[in-house]
Design an enzyme around this catalytic site. Structure first.
Site, short mmCIF file in Angstrom:
data_model
loop_
_atom_site.label_atom_id
_atom_site.label_comp_id
_atom_site.label_asym_id
_atom_site.label_seq_id
_atom_site.Cartn_x
_atom_site.Cartn_y
_atom_site.Cartn_z
N ALA A 67 1.34 1.54 -1.76
CA ALA A 67 0.40 0.31 -1.73
C ALA A 67 0.92 -0.65 -3.23
O ALA A 67 1.27 -0.08 -4.03
CB ALA A 67 -1.10 0.70 -2.04
N GLY A 113 1.34 5.23 -0.39
CA GLY A 113 1.32 4.62 0.97
C GLY A 113 2.61 4.67 1.80
O GLY A 113 2.44 4.79 3.05
N GLU A 116 2.96 7.94 3.19
CA GLU A 116 1.61 8.38 4.03
C GLU A 116 2.21 7.47 5.38
O GLU A 116 1.91 8.07 6.59
CB GLU A 116 0.48 7.62 3.68
CG GLU A 116 -0.35 8.59 2.28
CD GLU A 116 -1.16 7.90 1.69
OE1 GLU A 116 -1.27 6.61 1.28
OE2 GLU A 116 -2.19 8.74 1.33
N GLU A 136 -0.41 9.03 -6.87
CA GLU A 136 -1.45 8.15 -7.11
C GLU A 136 -2.25 8.47 -8.44
O GLU A 136 -2.67 8.05 -9.01
CB GLU A 136 -2.42 8.48 -5.88
CG GLU A 136 -2.19 7.32 -4.78
CD GLU A 136 -0.93 8.04 -3.82
OE1 GLU A 136 -0.35 9.25 -4.12
OE2 GLU A 136 -0.67 7.57 -2.53
C1 HXC Z 1 3.67 -3.18 -6.68
C2 HXC Z 1 5.85 -2.34 -7.26
C3 HXC Z 1 5.41 -1.18 -6.78
C4 HXC Z 1 4.27 -0.98 -6.15
C5 HXC Z 1 7.38 -1.16 -7.56
N1 HXC Z 1 6.94 -2.26 -7.85
N2 HXC Z 1 6.53 -0.32 -6.71
N3 HXC Z 1 4.83 -3.48 -7.28
N4 HXC Z 1 3.33 -1.92 -6.14
N5 HXC Z 1 3.70 0.19 -5.55
C6 HXC Z 1 7.74 -3.29 -8.45
C7 HXC Z 1 7.91 -3.11 -10.08
O1 HXC Z 1 6.81 -3.63 -10.67
C8 HXC Z 1 9.14 -4.12 -10.51
O2 HXC Z 1 8.76 -5.15 -10.27
C9 HXC Z 1 10.09 -4.06 -8.97
O3 HXC Z 1 9.14 -3.33 -7.88
C10 HXC Z 1 11.10 -2.85 -9.25
O4 HXC Z 1 10.46 -1.58 -9.67
P1 HXC Z 1 10.91 -0.73 -10.93
O5 HXC Z 1 9.74 -0.04 -11.22
O6 HXC Z 1 11.39 -1.81 -11.98
O7 HXC Z 1 11.96 0.22 -10.30
P2 HXC Z 1 12.65 1.40 -10.79
O8 HXC Z 1 12.48 1.68 -12.35
O9 HXC Z 1 13.88 1.96 -10.07
O10 HXC Z 1 11.67 2.49 -10.21
C11 HXC Z 1 11.37 2.74 -8.81
C12 HXC Z 1 9.75 3.38 -8.59
C13 HXC Z 1 8.72 2.62 -9.17
C14 HXC Z 1 9.99 4.87 -9.01
C15 HXC Z 1 9.85 3.33 -7.00
O11 HXC Z 1 8.84 1.36 -8.82
C16 HXC Z 1 7.37 3.47 -9.24
O12 HXC Z 1 7.09 4.10 -9.58
N6 HXC Z 1 6.70 2.56 -8.29
C17 HXC Z 1 5.41 2.84 -8.01
C18 HXC Z 1 5.16 4.05 -7.07
C19 HXC Z 1 3.59 4.37 -6.82
O13 HXC Z 1 3.04 4.64 -7.95
N7 HXC Z 1 3.41 4.11 -5.67
C20 HXC Z 1 1.84 4.58 -5.30
C21 HXC Z 1 1.04 3.35 -5.32
S1 HXC Z 1 -0.65 3.73 -4.76
P3 HXC Z 1 9.28 -6.25 -11.59
O14 HXC Z 1 8.60 -7.40 -11.47
O15 HXC Z 1 9.06 -5.62 -12.88
O16 HXC Z 1 10.62 -6.55 -11.04
C22 HXC Z 1 -0.81 4.03 -3.25
C23 HXC Z 1 -2.17 4.20 -2.62
C24 HXC Z 1 -2.25 4.04 -1.20
O17 HXC Z 1 0.10 3.82 -2.58
C25 HXC Z 1 -3.66 4.19 -0.58
C26 HXC Z 1 -4.31 2.93 -0.90
C27 HXC Z 1 -5.66 3.04 -0.33
#
Ligand code: HXC
Length: 262
Positions: A67, A113, A116, A136
């Site tokens: 998400a 997400g 999922e 998460e």
């Molecule tokens: C918003 C995101 C994002 C996300 C990545 N980005 N994932 N933005 N939401 N889920 C953005 C980063 O901020 C960054 O923006 C750009 O994408 C590139 O990501 P990086 O982190 O710089 O890349 P990297 O270092 O290669 O790492 C990749 C990654 C990491 C391991 C995938 O981005 C990451 O951990 N992302 C979050 C994963 C996560 O926690 N997902 C779960 C979300 S909660 P900039 O502007 O800096 O370039 C969820 C809940 C669902 O899903 C249910 C809801 C009801």
């Protein structure tokens, strides 16, 4: 038809592919993207000619990185968070229950997400560099689009707890060993493999495919006796189709069947 900002549509003769595309944020699921996905599923549902669906992510790095965390940060209350979870869950359940086979072509990170969403498909193909996880817990929350439920059903309660409680990512090969994905292929071949599979599934009898999917989805939630009753009843329903005459006659005549979905 396709007027979506964050989803590209590719159409073959009897299959189609939806590519989720917010490349700057690794295809993170914003509310707008979720709503477009819901519309895209409506569209696919109504296309009789489309007999198999592929869902993938744009670019080589990510399927869907979860998400959109910037949006999640702004969710003001528990009630709104619950609403968002219900919205995503309902869309993913529609994908799971779609009357056509759904192939997830996981081309990179499938996190939160994204994992999922992948699990709502029928068959998961993964690029060799794909990574799966439910991180998460690292954000101080829990999965909300079905992760605690579909992951434990896919790989077992304890492995699901391990992944959801550590937030660790696993490789495509590990996901294959756990039974979360069905095939791992070199990244460069992923979309071709997905399309080949979609074309093969598009040649099968559509009603039989739908009933198979329903019986397996239903049986995963039911006791064996009830599941077997359901299977017998769906087996019966498959005999209402012209396609079963076509399939059996073609076998007996040593020909390829031409299924019509009736
Ligand atoms: C918003 C995101 C994002 C996300 C990545 N980005 N994932 N933005 N939401 N889920 C953005 C980063 O901020 C960054 O923006 C750009 O994408 C590139 O990501 P990086 O982190 O710089 O890349 P990297 O270092 O290669 O790492 C990749 C990654 C990491 C391991 C995938 O981005 C990451 O951990 N992302 C979050 C994963 C996560 O926690 N997902 C779960 C979300 S909660 P900039 O502007 O800096 O370039 C969820 C809940 C669902 O899903 C249910 C809801 C009801």
């Amino acid at each position: 038809m396709s007027n979506w900002k964050h989803i590209q549509l590719e159409q073959g003769d009897d299959w189609c592919m939806l590519t989720l595309s917010r490349p700057k944020v690794l295809n993170a699921l914003s509310k707008e993207l979720l709503e477009e996905l819901s519309e895209a599923i409506d569209w696919v549902e109504n296309q009789e000619a489309v007999r198999a669906l592929i869902i993938t992510g744009a670019g080589e790095k990510a399927f869907v990185a979860g998400a959109d965390i910037s949006e999640l940060r702004q969710v003001p209350s528990a009630v709104e968070a619950e609403r968002l979870a219900i919205l995503g869950q309902s869309i993913f359940t529609r994908i799971e229950e779609l009357a056509k086979p759904v192939i997830m072509a996981v081309n990179g990170y499938a996190l939160g997400g994204g994992c999922e969403l992948a699990m709502s498909g029928d068959i998961l193909l993964a690029a060799d560099h794909a990574r799966f996880g439910q991180p998460e817990v690292n954000l101080g929350v829990i999965p909300g689009y079905g992760g605690t439920q579909r992951l434990s059903r896919a790989i077992g309660k304890h492995t699901a707890k391990y992944l959801c409680m550590t937030g660790d990512m696993i490789s495509a090969e590990e996901a294959l060993r756990m039974g979360l994905v069905q095939k791992v292929v070199p990244a460069a071949d992923l979309l071709e493999e997905a399309k080949k599979l979609a074309k093969r599934l598009a040649q099968k009898a559509p009603v039989a495919l739908h009933l198979t999917k329903k019986a397996i989805n239903y049986g995963a939630e039911a006791d064996l006796k009830t599941g077997l009753q359901m299977e017998a009843s769906y087996f019966g329903l498959s005999f209402n189709t012209e396609d079963r005459i076509e399939g059996m006659d073609a076998f007996l005549a040593k020909k390829s069947p031409q299924f019509k979905g009736k």
